[in-house]
Design a protein around this motif. Structure first.
Motif, PDB file in Angstrom:
ATOM      1  N   MET A   1       0.846  -1.200   0.000  1.00 36.43           N
ATOM      2  CA  MET A   1       0.000   0.000   0.000  1.00 36.43           C
ATOM      3  C   MET A   1       0.881   1.251   0.000  1.00 36.43           C
ATOM      4  O   MET A   1       1.842   1.352   0.751  1.00 36.43           O
ATOM      5  CB  MET A   1      -0.888   0.000   1.246  1.00 36.43           C
ATOM      6  CG  MET A   1      -1.835   1.193   1.333  1.00 36.43           C
ATOM      7  SD  MET A   1      -2.925   1.056   2.783  1.00 36.43           S
ATOM      8  CE  MET A   1      -3.742   2.640   2.667  1.00 36.43           C
ATOM      9  N   LYS A   2       0.549   2.169  -0.855  1.00 34.95           N
ATOM     10  CA  LYS A   2       1.348   3.387  -0.989  1.00 34.95           C
ATOM     11  C   LYS A   2       1.187   4.289   0.229  1.00 34.95           C
ATOM     12  O   LYS A   2       0.069   4.518   0.691  1.00 34.95           O
ATOM     13  CB  LYS A   2       0.926   4.139  -2.256  1.00 34.95           C
ATOM     14  CG  LYS A   2       1.797   5.341  -2.559  1.00 34.95           C
ATOM     15  CD  LYS A   2       1.333   6.031  -3.835  1.00 34.95           C
ATOM     16  CE  LYS A   2       2.177   7.257  -4.115  1.00 34.95           C
ATOM     17  NZ  LYS A   2       1.716   7.966  -5.327  1.00 34.95           N
ATOM     18  N   THR A   3       2.312   4.771   0.762  1.00 39.50           N
ATOM     19  CA  THR A   3       2.273   5.654   1.931  1.00 39.50           C
ATOM     20  C   THR A   3       1.795   7.047   1.514  1.00 39.50           C
ATOM     21  O   THR A   3       2.290   7.617   0.533  1.00 39.50           O
ATOM     22  CB  THR A   3       3.676   5.760   2.561  1.00 39.50           C
ATOM     23  OG1 THR A   3       4.113   4.457   2.916  1.00 39.50           O
ATOM     24  CG2 THR A   3       3.635   6.636   3.805  1.00 39.50           C
ATOM     25  N   GLU A   4       0.868   7.584   2.283  1.00 41.39           N
ATOM     26  CA  GLU A   4       0.357   8.928   1.976  1.00 41.39           C
ATOM     27  C   GLU A   4       1.396   9.970   2.342  1.00 41.39           C
ATOM     28  O   GLU A   4       2.133   9.828   3.327  1.00 41.39           O
ATOM     29  CB  GLU A   4      -0.926   9.195   2.786  1.00 41.39           C
ATOM     30  CG  GLU A   4      -2.083   8.275   2.418  1.00 41.39           C
ATOM     31  CD  GLU A   4      -3.007   8.043   3.596  1.00 41.39           C
ATOM     32  OE1 GLU A   4      -4.228   8.083   3.388  1.00 41.39           O
ATOM     33  OE2 GLU A   4      -2.504   7.808   4.709  1.00 41.39           O
ATOM     34  N   SER A   5       1.448  11.034   1.565  1.00 40.84           N
ATOM     35  CA  SER A   5       2.365  12.120   1.881  1.00 40.84           C
ATOM     36  C   SER A   5       1.837  12.905   3.082  1.00 40.84           C
ATOM     37  O   SER A   5       0.651  12.819   3.432  1.00 40.84           O
ATOM     38  CB  SER A   5       2.507  13.065   0.684  1.00 40.84           C
ATOM     39  OG  SER A   5       1.315  13.813   0.510  1.00 40.84           O
ATOM     40  N   ILE A   6       2.725  13.673   3.705  1.00 37.79           N
ATOM     41  CA  ILE A   6       2.310  14.493   4.860  1.00 37.79           C
ATOM     42  C   ILE A   6       1.249  15.501   4.439  1.00 37.79           C
ATOM     43  O   ILE A   6       0.277  15.733   5.170  1.00 37.79           O
ATOM     44  CB  ILE A   6       3.540  15.189   5.482  1.00 37.79           C
ATOM     45  CG1 ILE A   6       4.471  14.135   6.096  1.00 37.79           C
ATOM     46  CG2 ILE A   6       3.113  16.206   6.535  1.00 37.79           C
ATOM     47  CD1 ILE A   6       5.805  14.671   6.566  1.00 37.79           C
ATOM     48  N   GLN A   7       1.398  16.068   3.261  1.00 38.74           N
ATOM     49  CA  GLN A   7       0.402  17.042   2.771  1.00 38.74           C
ATOM     50  C   GLN A   7      -0.957  16.376   2.576  1.00 38.74           C
ATOM     51  O   GLN A   7      -2.002  16.958   2.889  1.00 38.74           O
ATOM     52  CB  GLN A   7       0.871  17.677   1.457  1.00 38.74           C
ATOM     53  CG  GLN A   7       1.963  18.729   1.624  1.00 38.74           C
ATOM     54  CD  GLN A   7       1.548  19.847   2.560  1.00 38.74           C
ATOM     55  OE1 GLN A   7       2.124  20.024   3.628  1.00 38.74           O
ATOM     56  NE2 GLN A   7       0.523  20.609   2.182  1.00 38.74           N
ATOM     57  N   GLY A  34       6.483  15.130  10.681  1.00 35.24           N
ATOM     58  CA  GLY A  34       5.435  15.953  10.060  1.00 35.24           C
ATOM     59  C   GLY A  34       4.039  15.405  10.319  1.00 35.24           C
ATOM     60  O   GLY A  34       3.089  16.157  10.522  1.00 35.24           O
ATOM     61  N   VAL A  35       3.914  14.085  10.321  1.00 40.76           N
ATOM     62  CA  VAL A  35       2.626  13.448  10.587  1.00 40.76           C
ATOM     63  C   VAL A  35       2.223  13.668  12.042  1.00 40.76           C
ATOM     64  O   VAL A  35       1.075  14.004  12.343  1.00 40.76           O
ATOM     65  CB  VAL A  35       2.678  11.942  10.266  1.00 40.76           C
ATOM     66  CG1 VAL A  35       1.387  11.255  10.703  1.00 40.76           C
ATOM     67  CG2 VAL A  35       2.925  11.726   8.781  1.00 40.76           C
ATOM     68  N   GLN A  36       3.168  13.497  12.962  1.00 38.30           N
ATOM     69  CA  GLN A  36       2.860  13.671  14.386  1.00 38.30           C
ATOM     70  C   GLN A  36       2.516  15.128  14.706  1.00 38.30           C
ATOM     71  O   GLN A  36       1.648  15.405  15.536  1.00 38.30           O
ATOM     72  CB  GLN A  36       4.038  13.180  15.241  1.00 38.30           C
ATOM     73  CG  GLN A  36       4.285  11.680  15.137  1.00 38.30           C
ATOM     74  CD  GLN A  36       3.019  10.856  15.392  1.00 38.30           C
ATOM     75  OE1 GLN A  36       2.330  11.071  16.393  1.00 38.30           O
ATOM     76  NE2 GLN A  36       2.708   9.941  14.476  1.00 38.30           N
ATOM     77  N   GLN A  37       3.185  16.062  14.051  1.00 43.52           N
ATOM     78  CA  GLN A  37       2.858  17.483  14.240  1.00 43.52           C
ATOM     79  C   GLN A  37       1.459  17.791  13.711  1.00 43.52           C
ATOM     80  O   GLN A  37       0.694  18.531  14.329  1.00 43.52           O
ATOM     81  CB  GLN A  37       3.903  18.357  13.534  1.00 43.52           C
ATOM     82  CG  GLN A  37       5.259  18.365  14.222  1.00 43.52           C
ATOM     83  CD  GLN A  37       6.330  19.064  13.399  1.00 43.52           C
ATOM     84  OE1 GLN A  37       6.067  19.587  12.312  1.00 43.52           O
ATOM     85  NE2 GLN A  37       7.548  19.069  13.912  1.00 43.52           N
ATOM     86  N   ALA A  38       1.130  17.188  12.566  1.00 39.49           N
ATOM     87  CA  ALA A  38      -0.204  17.383  11.987  1.00 39.49           C
ATOM     88  C   ALA A  38      -1.273  16.804  12.900  1.00 39.49           C
ATOM     89  O   ALA A  38      -2.346  17.388  13.089  1.00 39.49           O
ATOM     90  CB  ALA A  38      -0.277  16.748  10.606  1.00 39.49           C
ATOM     91  N   LEU A  39      -0.997  15.652  13.502  1.00 37.15           N
ATOM     92  CA  LEU A  39      -1.938  15.027  14.430  1.00 37.15           C
ATOM     93  C   LEU A  39      -2.123  15.878  15.689  1.00 37.15           C
ATOM     94  O   LEU A  39      -3.235  16.005  16.209  1.00 37.15           O
ATOM     95  CB  LEU A  39      -1.448  13.629  14.820  1.00 37.15           C
ATOM     96  CG  LEU A  39      -1.731  12.506  13.829  1.00 37.15           C
ATOM     97  CD1 LEU A  39      -1.041  11.225  14.282  1.00 37.15           C
ATOM     98  CD2 LEU A  39      -3.228  12.268  13.678  1.00 37.15           C
ATOM     99  N   ALA A  40      -1.016  16.467  16.167  1.00 36.66           N
ATOM    100  CA  ALA A  40      -1.099  17.330  17.357  1.00 36.66           C
ATOM    101  C   ALA A  40      -1.965  18.552  17.069  1.00 36.66           C
ATOM    102  O   ALA A  40      -2.796  18.958  17.893  1.00 36.66           O
ATOM    103  CB  ALA A  40       0.305  17.756  17.788  1.00 36.66           C
ATOM    104  N   GLN A  41      -1.792  19.115  15.883  1.00 33.61           N
ATOM    105  CA  GLN A  41      -2.601  20.270  15.482  1.00 33.61           C
ATOM    106  C   GLN A  41      -4.077  19.862  15.348  1.00 33.61           C
ATOM    107  O   GLN A  41      -4.982  20.576  15.781  1.00 33.61           O
ATOM    108  CB  GLN A  41      -2.077  20.835  14.167  1.00 33.61           C
ATOM    109  CG  GLN A  41      -2.779  22.117  13.732  1.00 33.61           C
ATOM    110  CD  GLN A  41      -2.172  22.668  12.448  1.00 33.61           C
ATOM    111  OE1 GLN A  41      -1.512  21.964  11.686  1.00 33.61           O
ATOM    112  NE2 GLN A  41      -2.402  23.945  12.197  1.00 33.61           N
TER     113      GLN A  41
END
Length: 255
Positions: A1-7, A34-41
């Motif tokens: 499965m292709k990993t999704e980009s952070i964007q 970047g993923v963890q920062q996005a989740l925190a936001q």
């Protein structure tokens, strides 16, 4: 499965309001910063949303109590403009539907002008009926600001398209033959009164903005007629204008 980009993940998070979404669990084990920062936001946004939802439910207590007693057309009534040195006092009466849904409704004084405008537009869309009452500076001088506020509220009530069967009023009793409840700080405790406070505030602020163009030099477009430094300086330089309340200090000592 292709990993999704952070964007891509950020874009998807903007559409998710449910903590139980399976994608959240998958992204929580994604080790990219970047993923963890996005989740925190995202988590901060959800916390704000949950807080707004809890407040919204809490502020329906008075309406729910009235409905449990058989009342259906419940109106919230509030006024703005008691304290200013100029302009009218404006009251609004708002009947909301039982299925009203609008997070963020609160005492208008606690909201930014931008947020008030957004909520005002949506309240206009959802309300069963909205009534407006306005008492000008001359009448305020004639009967005093308390009686003028009461008069404006009565006018707003009469301006409704329907006769309500229960009144929720911010810290006031009206001389009408309709069951009513006077609620101290009602604009922060009742969703109907809060909606009325937003409607009245937006209408009055827009009117005072117009007066700012008609009577420049007092900053009415910035202070809505309250006694700010800019306003007091304008009084000192120019004297009073046509919409000043002549029974309010310091104006009453100026002529």
């Amino acid at each position: 499965m292709k990993t999704e980009s952070i964007q891509q993940i950020k874009a998807l998070l903007a559409t998710i309001d449910n903590r139980d979404d399976e994608r959240i669990k998958a992204w929580q084990i994604d080790q990219r910063n970047g993923v963890q920062q996005a989740l925190a936001q995202w988590n901060r946004r959800i916390q704000r949303l949950e807080k707004e939802q809890a407040l919204f439910e809490e502020m329906q207590q008075f309406e729910n109590d009235a409905r449990s007693k058989g009342h259906r057309l419940i109106v919230g009534i509030d006024e703005v403009g008691r304290g200013p040195l100029a302009g009218p006092v404006v009251a609004a009466a708002v009947i909301l539907p039982e299925n009203f849904q609008l997070l963020g409704v609160n005492d208008s004084k606690k909201l930014s002008a931008k947020k008030r405008d957004e909520l005002y537009a949506e309240i206009q869309n959802q309300a069963i009926s909205i009534g407006i009452g306005m008492v000008d500076h001359d009448k305020i001088d004639e009967i005093n600001i308390y009686q003028a506020s009461k008069l404006a509220m009565g006018m707003a009530l009469e301006d409704l398209c329907f006769v309500p069967d229960y009144l929720l009023i911010d810290a006031m009793k009206l001389d009408v033959n309709i069951p009513q409840e006077s609620i101290i700080k009602g604009d922060a405790r009742s969703i109907s009164i809060a909606a009325a406070s937003i409607v009245a505030k937006v209408i009055r602020d827009r009117l005072m903005d117009d007066y700012g163009k008609m009577y420049p030099g007092y900053g009415f477009e910035n202070n809505a007629g309250y006694g700010t430094k800019e306003h007091l300086l304008g009084l000192e330089k120019q004297g009073i204008c046509a919409i000043h309340r002549k029974t309010f200090a310091p104006i009453k000592d100026m002529y």
